[in-house]
Motif scaffolding. Structure first.
Motif: not given
Length: 57
Positions: A35, A52, A16, A30-31
């Motif tokens: 997603c 991450l 990302i 966000h993920i």
């Protein structure tokens, strides 16, 4: 990221692009929201593993 949905586990991986200075929590959220939940079509899940890291050598 590995998630638990009911009794089923699912693992997602990939890259990302984020802007410098973006917080880890912001990327995580966000993920999850954009997603994982959308792709798996679920509203509730448990995170079993999340990593991450920079994608550089």
């Amino acid at each position: 990221m590995t998630v638990l949905i009911g009794r089923t586990q699912a693992t997602a991986s990939g890259t990302i692009d984020v802007q410098p200075g973006t917080s880890r929590l912001s990327v995580f959220t966000h993920i999850i929201e954009n997603c994982v939940k959308r792709e798996l079509g679920v509203d509730e899940l448990s995170i079993l593993y999340f990593s991450l890291e920079l994608d550089t050598l």
